[in-house]
Design a protein around this motif. Structure first.
Motif, PDB file in Angstrom:
ATOM      1  N   VAL A 186      10.939   4.703  -5.964  1.00  0.00           N
ATOM      2  CA  VAL A 186      10.097   3.998  -4.993  1.00  0.00           C
ATOM      3  C   VAL A 186      10.734   3.393  -3.841  1.00  0.00           C
ATOM      4  CG1 VAL A 186       8.607   2.016  -4.738  1.00  0.00           C
ATOM      5  CG2 VAL A 186       7.874   3.910  -6.652  1.00  0.00           C
ATOM      6  N   PRO A 187      11.947   2.448  -4.318  1.00  0.00           N
ATOM      7  CA  PRO A 187      12.749   2.055  -3.041  1.00  0.00           C
ATOM      8  C   PRO A 187      13.383   2.819  -2.142  1.00  0.00           C
ATOM      9  CG  PRO A 187      13.453   1.147  -5.280  1.00  0.00           C
ATOM     10  CD  PRO A 187      12.438   2.392  -5.770  1.00  0.00           C
ATOM     11  N   SER A 188      14.122   4.126  -2.584  1.00  0.00           N
ATOM     12  CA  SER A 188      14.457   4.959  -1.739  1.00  0.00           C
ATOM     13  C   SER A 188      13.155   5.713  -0.928  1.00  0.00           C
ATOM     14  CB  SER A 188      15.422   5.825  -2.097  1.00  0.00           C
ATOM     15  OG  SER A 188      14.807   6.865  -3.165  1.00  0.00           O
ATOM     16  N   PHE A 189      12.270   6.050  -1.422  1.00  0.00           N
ATOM     17  CA  PHE A 189      11.077   6.787  -0.967  1.00  0.00           C
ATOM     18  C   PHE A 189      10.532   5.832   0.023  1.00  0.00           C
ATOM     19  CE2 PHE A 189       6.669   8.167  -0.570  1.00  0.00           C
ATOM     20  CZ  PHE A 189       6.948   9.706  -0.570  1.00  0.00           C
ATOM     21  N   VAL A 190      10.110   4.487  -0.352  1.00  0.00           N
ATOM     22  CA  VAL A 190       9.274   3.659   0.622  1.00  0.00           C
ATOM     23  C   VAL A 190      10.489   2.903   1.796  1.00  0.00           C
ATOM     24  CG1 VAL A 190       8.059   1.516   0.703  1.00  0.00           C
ATOM     25  CG2 VAL A 190       7.718   3.174  -1.096  1.00  0.00           C
ATOM     26  N   GLY A 191      11.799   2.936   1.391  1.00  0.00           N
ATOM     27  CA  GLY A 191      12.600   2.479   2.216  1.00  0.00           C
ATOM     28  C   GLY A 191      12.678   0.900   2.112  1.00  0.00           C
ATOM     29  N   ILE A 192      12.740   0.593   0.888  1.00  0.00           N
ATOM     30  CA  ILE A 192      12.966  -1.001   0.583  1.00  0.00           C
ATOM     31  C   ILE A 192      13.969  -1.221  -0.437  1.00  0.00           C
ATOM     32  CG2 ILE A 192      10.272  -1.747   1.331  1.00  0.00           C
ATOM     33  CD1 ILE A 192       9.698  -1.640  -1.668  1.00  0.00           C
ATOM     34  N   SER A 193      14.240  -2.279  -0.640  1.00  0.00           N
ATOM     35  CA  SER A 193      15.346  -2.721  -1.737  1.00  0.00           C
ATOM     36  C   SER A 193      14.934  -2.615  -3.170  1.00  0.00           C
ATOM     37  CB  SER A 193      15.941  -4.014  -1.581  1.00  0.00           C
ATOM     38  OG  SER A 193      15.262  -5.364  -1.550  1.00  0.00           O
ATOM     39  N   VAL A 194      15.656  -2.795  -4.133  1.00  0.00           N
ATOM     40  CA  VAL A 194      15.229  -2.595  -5.404  1.00  0.00           C
ATOM     41  C   VAL A 194      14.583  -3.994  -5.738  1.00  0.00           C
ATOM     42  CG1 VAL A 194      15.976  -2.541  -7.757  1.00  0.00           C
ATOM     43  CG2 VAL A 194      17.099  -0.896  -6.381  1.00  0.00           C
TER      44      VAL A 194
ATOM     45  N   GLY B   6       2.808  10.472  -7.339  1.00  0.00           N
ATOM     46  CA  GLY B   6       3.575  11.082  -8.197  1.00  0.00           C
ATOM     47  C   GLY B   6       5.112  10.663  -8.380  1.00  0.00           C
ATOM     48  N   ILE B   7       5.428   9.864  -7.488  1.00  0.00           N
ATOM     49  CA  ILE B   7       6.862   9.436  -7.189  1.00  0.00           C
ATOM     50  C   ILE B   7       7.156   8.703  -8.371  1.00  0.00           C
ATOM     51  CG2 ILE B   7       8.657   8.201  -5.753  1.00  0.00           C
ATOM     52  CD1 ILE B   7       7.494  10.843  -4.569  1.00  0.00           C
ATOM     53  N   SER B   8       8.485   8.687  -8.923  1.00  0.00           N
ATOM     54  CA  SER B   8       8.826   7.895 -10.071  1.00  0.00           C
ATOM     55  C   SER B   8       8.869   6.739  -9.726  1.00  0.00           C
ATOM     56  CB  SER B   8      10.070   8.309 -10.836  1.00  0.00           C
ATOM     57  OG  SER B   8      10.574   7.324 -11.792  1.00  0.00           O
ATOM     58  N   PRO B   9       8.698   5.518 -10.505  1.00  0.00           N
ATOM     59  CA  PRO B   9       8.809   4.291 -10.143  1.00  0.00           C
ATOM     60  C   PRO B   9      10.175   3.877  -9.483  1.00  0.00           C
ATOM     61  CG  PRO B   9       7.423   4.139 -12.078  1.00  0.00           C
ATOM     62  CD  PRO B   9       7.796   5.589 -11.637  1.00  0.00           C
TER      63      PRO B   9
ATOM     64  N   ARG C 288       0.812  -1.406   0.111  1.00  0.00           N
ATOM     65  CA  ARG C 288       0.071   0.027   0.036  1.00  0.00           C
ATOM     66  C   ARG C 288       0.895   1.339  -0.036  1.00  0.00           C
ATOM     67  NH1 ARG C 288      -5.241  -0.918   0.888  1.00  0.00           N
ATOM     68  NH2 ARG C 288      -5.879  -3.053   1.394  1.00  0.00           N
ATOM     69  N   ARG C 289       2.042   1.068   0.741  1.00  0.00           N
ATOM     70  CA  ARG C 289       3.016   2.258   0.592  1.00  0.00           C
ATOM     71  C   ARG C 289       3.410   2.550  -0.707  1.00  0.00           C
ATOM     72  NH1 ARG C 289       6.737   0.149   4.894  1.00  0.00           N
ATOM     73  NH2 ARG C 289       8.405   1.924   4.036  1.00  0.00           N
ATOM     74  N   VAL C 290       3.669   1.660  -1.431  1.00  0.00           N
ATOM     75  CA  VAL C 290       4.153   1.417  -2.926  1.00  0.00           C
ATOM     76  C   VAL C 290       3.193   2.330  -3.682  1.00  0.00           C
ATOM     77  CG1 VAL C 290       4.853   0.226  -4.832  1.00  0.00           C
ATOM     78  CG2 VAL C 290       5.778  -0.330  -2.764  1.00  0.00           C
ATOM     79  N   ILE C 291       1.828   1.832  -3.453  1.00  0.00           N
ATOM     80  CA  ILE C 291       0.881   2.509  -4.485  1.00  0.00           C
ATOM     81  C   ILE C 291       0.673   3.900  -3.966  1.00  0.00           C
ATOM     82  CG2 ILE C 291      -1.756   2.426  -4.358  1.00  0.00           C
ATOM     83  CD1 ILE C 291      -1.753  -0.268  -4.859  1.00  0.00           C
ATOM     84  N   MET C 292       0.750   4.474  -2.673  1.00  0.00           N
ATOM     85  CA  MET C 292       0.694   5.759  -2.145  1.00  0.00           C
ATOM     86  C   MET C 292       1.816   6.667  -2.892  1.00  0.00           C
ATOM     87  SD  MET C 292      -2.140   6.291  -0.613  1.00  0.00           S
ATOM     88  CE  MET C 292      -1.389   7.937  -0.141  1.00  0.00           C
TER      89      MET C 292
END
Length: 286
Positions: free
Chosen positions: A236-244, A230-233, A221-225
């Motif tokens: 997403v890893p750095s914005f959400v805090g997960i690995s590629v 408008g976050i670029s795909p 859900r955080r990825v969807i948010m």
């Protein structure tokens, strides 16, 4: 027909008189008829010819099951004409519904606020006039400032209705979530009572087809948010805090669930209607 009146459709169908002079007709049955729809009237031709000026229609709705006969038909439109209610179904019903919306809305003026919300952020757009055109695919809005705003019927996510004061009058405001340049936006529409009811039925029908009930994890859900905002795909890893790698796995699952669509092989994605609906619901919880 007058010189200005134009035929929109001529097809076969049925009608049922559900209410006559304020009285519900529980013993009413369907009557086979020819349906002729023009820019000015609806004509039902059976044993007798019945004509209804479009200006006499107070409201269009989607269901009015007065008895088992009406409940047994899955698709029909409900026409409220004063103290009478008429149900009409056509052989190619979806096409007939669109034609009816066209007859009611094409060329009419409505108040538009666009974009009222963009990427989940409220904008400062004011209300302006817009001319409507209905197609099989979209509600097209030509705004007074020159903007052309298409609301694709297959792209409608969230949809809500609220009574607000617009231009000094109390009006029903229809808030439609859709996309523009791959960004989630809301367009707000406000018109007279008749136009509002027609738009409500047309847009609700489209939104209902796009509704999703997805069982997603909090990270998904955080990825969807992130995408919704408008976050670029790629970010997403750095914005959400997960690995590629974890991001790629989540993208795969969301593609499988039809919450996002693949734009470039495993690198660029965009939210679909279902995904935007999940995001909209999440925004509402915050």
């Amino acid at each position: 027909m007058s010189d200005t009146e134009k035929k929109i459709t001529d097809t076969q169908g049925q009608y049922l008189q559900a209410v006559q002079k304020g009285q519900r007709l529980t013993d009413a049955s369907w009557q086979t008829c020819r349906i002729v729809l023009t820019t000015e009237r609806l004509v039902l031709i059976a044993d007798e010819k019945r004509q209804f000026p479009l200006s006499a229609i107070d409201r269009i709705a989607d269901r009015f099951d007065v008895n088992q006969q009406s409940a047994s038909v899955s698709n029909y439109v409900v026409l409220h004409l004063g103290d009478n209610v008429l149900l009409v179904t056509a052989k190619e019903h979806e096409s007939f519904e669109t034609d009816l919306y066209r007859a009611a809305l094409d060329g009419e003026i409505i108040l538009v606020q666009h974009p009222a919300v963009e990427g989940g952020v409220v904008q400062n757009a004011g209300w302006t006039k817009g001319r409507m055109k209905v197609t099989d695919e979209a509600l097209q809005l030509a705004l007074a400032d020159g903007q052309a705003v298409p609301i694709e019927r297959a792209d409608i996510g969230d949809l809500s209705f609220d009574d607000k004061t617009v231009s000094g009058e109390e009006r029903t405001v229809i808030e439609v979530e859709h996309t523009q340049d791959d960004i989630s936006v809301e367009t707000h529409l406000a018109g007279d009572d008749f136009h509002a009811t027609v738009l409500q039925v047309m847009l609700e029908e489209s939104a209902e087809r796009n509704r999703a009930d997805l069982d997603l994890s909090s990270t998904e859900r955080r990825v969807i948010m992130a995408l919704y905002s408008g976050i670029s795909p790629f970010d997403v890893p750095s914005f959400v805090g997960i690995s590629v790698d974890q991001t790629e796995e989540i993208f795969d699952r969301l593609i499988e669930l039809e919450a996002i669509s693949l734009r470039r092989e495993r690198t660029e994605v965009a939210l679909t209607t279902k995904g935007r609906r999940v995001a909209g619901e999440k925004m509402g919880e915050q």
